[in-house]
Write an enzyme that holds these catalytic residues in place. Sequence first.
Site, mmCIF file in Angstrom:
data_model
loop_
_atom_site.group_PDB
_atom_site.id
_atom_site.type_symbol
_atom_site.label_atom_id
_atom_site.label_comp_id
_atom_site.label_asym_id
_atom_site.label_seq_id
_atom_site.Cartn_x
_atom_site.Cartn_y
_atom_site.Cartn_z
ATOM 1 N N ASP A 160 -24.351 -6.888 4.509
ATOM 2 C CA ASP A 160 -24.817 -7.477 2.635
ATOM 3 C C ASP A 160 -25.621 -5.763 2.629
ATOM 4 O O ASP A 160 -25.907 -5.557 2.731
ATOM 5 C CB ASP A 160 -25.350 -8.588 2.811
ATOM 6 C CG ASP A 160 -25.531 -8.968 1.387
ATOM 7 O OD1 ASP A 160 -25.617 -9.125 0.277
ATOM 8 O OD2 ASP A 160 -24.160 -10.607 1.502
ATOM 9 N N ARG A 191 -12.226 -30.598 -12.188
ATOM 10 C CA ARG A 191 -11.703 -29.336 -11.787
ATOM 11 C C ARG A 191 -11.664 -29.185 -10.681
ATOM 12 O O ARG A 191 -10.322 -27.976 -9.525
ATOM 13 C CB ARG A 191 -11.991 -28.141 -13.239
ATOM 14 C CG ARG A 191 -11.543 -27.090 -12.640
ATOM 15 C CD ARG A 191 -12.360 -25.919 -13.859
ATOM 16 N NE ARG A 191 -11.423 -25.025 -13.203
ATOM 17 C CZ ARG A 191 -12.607 -23.660 -12.517
ATOM 18 N NH1 ARG A 191 -13.628 -24.289 -12.186
ATOM 19 N NH2 ARG A 191 -11.982 -22.923 -12.647
ATOM 20 N N SER A 205 -9.264 -14.257 -6.553
ATOM 21 C CA SER A 205 -10.616 -15.532 -7.153
ATOM 22 C C SER A 205 -9.597 -15.718 -8.099
ATOM 23 O O SER A 205 -8.725 -15.463 -8.804
ATOM 24 C CB SER A 205 -12.100 -15.419 -7.799
ATOM 25 O OG SER A 205 -11.919 -15.884 -8.643
ATOM 26 N N ASN A 206 -9.116 -17.323 -7.907
ATOM 27 C CA ASN A 206 -8.730 -17.942 -9.217
ATOM 28 C C ASN A 206 -9.294 -17.564 -10.788
ATOM 29 O O ASN A 206 -7.920 -17.769 -10.960
ATOM 30 C CB ASN A 206 -8.969 -19.196 -9.144
ATOM 31 C CG ASN A 206 -10.347 -20.318 -9.381
ATOM 32 O OD1 ASN A 206 -10.973 -19.926 -10.357
ATOM 33 N ND2 ASN A 206 -11.592 -19.716 -8.305
ATOM 34 N N HIS A 207 -9.963 -16.875 -10.618
ATOM 35 C CA HIS A 207 -10.353 -16.554 -12.117
ATOM 36 C C HIS A 207 -9.439 -15.352 -12.167
ATOM 37 O O HIS A 207 -9.140 -14.745 -13.662
ATOM 38 C CB HIS A 207 -11.979 -15.815 -12.312
ATOM 39 C CG HIS A 207 -13.126 -17.320 -12.189
ATOM 40 N ND1 HIS A 207 -13.165 -18.658 -12.862
ATOM 41 C CD2 HIS A 207 -13.558 -17.942 -10.680
ATOM 42 C CE1 HIS A 207 -13.418 -19.156 -12.466
ATOM 43 N NE2 HIS A 207 -13.887 -19.019 -11.307
ATOM 44 N N TYR A 230 -15.558 -10.380 -14.521
ATOM 45 C CA TYR A 230 -15.399 -10.990 -12.875
ATOM 46 C C TYR A 230 -13.249 -10.890 -12.288
ATOM 47 O O TYR A 230 -13.924 -10.759 -11.318
ATOM 48 C CB TYR A 230 -16.408 -11.983 -12.462
ATOM 49 C CG TYR A 230 -15.429 -12.719 -11.357
ATOM 50 C CD1 TYR A 230 -16.412 -12.115 -10.088
ATOM 51 C CD2 TYR A 230 -15.871 -13.799 -10.973
ATOM 52 C CE1 TYR A 230 -16.603 -12.851 -8.902
ATOM 53 C CE2 TYR A 230 -14.748 -14.601 -9.974
ATOM 54 C CZ TYR A 230 -15.298 -13.583 -8.655
ATOM 55 O OH TYR A 230 -15.269 -14.221 -7.230
ATOM 56 N N ASP A 288 -24.946 -0.938 0.602
ATOM 57 C CA ASP A 288 -24.646 -1.268 -0.918
ATOM 58 C C ASP A 288 -23.017 -0.671 -0.814
ATOM 59 O O ASP A 288 -22.808 0.753 -0.415
ATOM 60 C CB ASP A 288 -25.661 -0.643 -1.877
ATOM 61 C CG ASP A 288 -25.799 0.017 -3.272
ATOM 62 O OD1 ASP A 288 -24.384 -1.034 -3.465
ATOM 63 O OD2 ASP A 288 -25.627 -0.268 -4.026
ATOM 64 N N LEU A 289 -22.603 -1.685 -1.198
ATOM 65 C CA LEU A 289 -21.588 -0.890 -1.488
ATOM 66 C C LEU A 289 -20.591 -0.370 -2.029
ATOM 67 O O LEU A 289 -19.602 0.645 -2.139
ATOM 68 C CB LEU A 289 -19.738 -1.822 -1.472
ATOM 69 C CG LEU A 289 -20.217 -3.458 -0.181
ATOM 70 C CD1 LEU A 289 -18.802 -4.852 -0.639
ATOM 71 C CD2 LEU A 289 -19.439 -2.874 0.951
#
Length: 268
Positions: free
Chosen positions: A31, A171, A108-110, A133, A48-49
């Site tokens: 992380d 939801r 993600s569902n987003h 995002y 840091d990616l």
Amino acid sequence: MNILLTGAAGHIGGKLRRLFAGRYAKLRVSDIAPIADLAPGEENFTCDLADKNAVERAMDGIDGVIHLGALSVEYDFERILQANIVGTYNVYEAARKAGTKRIVFGSSNHAVGFHPRSTKIDHRVDIRPDTRYGLSKCWGEAVAALYADKYGVETLNIRIGNAADVPQTLRALALWTSARDLAQLIAIGLEHPDIRCEIVYGISRNSRAWYDNSNAYRLGYKPQDSADDHVAAAEAGEKTAVQDAVSLLYQGGPFCSAEYAQPLRPAR
């Protein structure tokens, strides 16, 4: 297998660390800040990616990656760019250079949030991100496809739903996943011999699901939990939830209504 878990200090990462304890020869937990409470078999790598050199060092000796490291809600584009877009590219490029052949990507569902709630969708549906995002998760799925087709880096893309301890809204009854069901999907992504670049949904066995998750079942997924067991908690949370016409129309909920700037039209 030696496994790299990015985003290991996050809500999901912490649960996975406990569930995967002892399953793999090494679990390198990473992380942006150091992780102090290391368990036996865990190895910390602060990273840091967005720093490609650091990501390459983190990938050394790794057989498989659980890539969860990202900003998990909406931010301005510059922050999303570095953490979610540059970071994901760096993970795949480092895997290619290191000869790491398997990645589980926490999508993600987003990525598909602007599909209407009235429509059940599967893994072949068009992407319809609901935020910057969500857009970053579409990018990650596209990166996975490129690296599978061109370089043989195989990926299971998991469009994670709601990973709260219990669903807190109506939801969430459609989207909820338990930690152990998500861990099962991730293990399939790391260990199944016939994955190239697949998309599945990270949800439990929910009767109200908006997703046809048959592609996950084809790979052997057998969810043990269901949001149906938490209807009372979801109904209680719904009483205080802020709702609007846009979020009630689309699967992405409030992610869709944030910054929504046009007259509401029938969903398509």
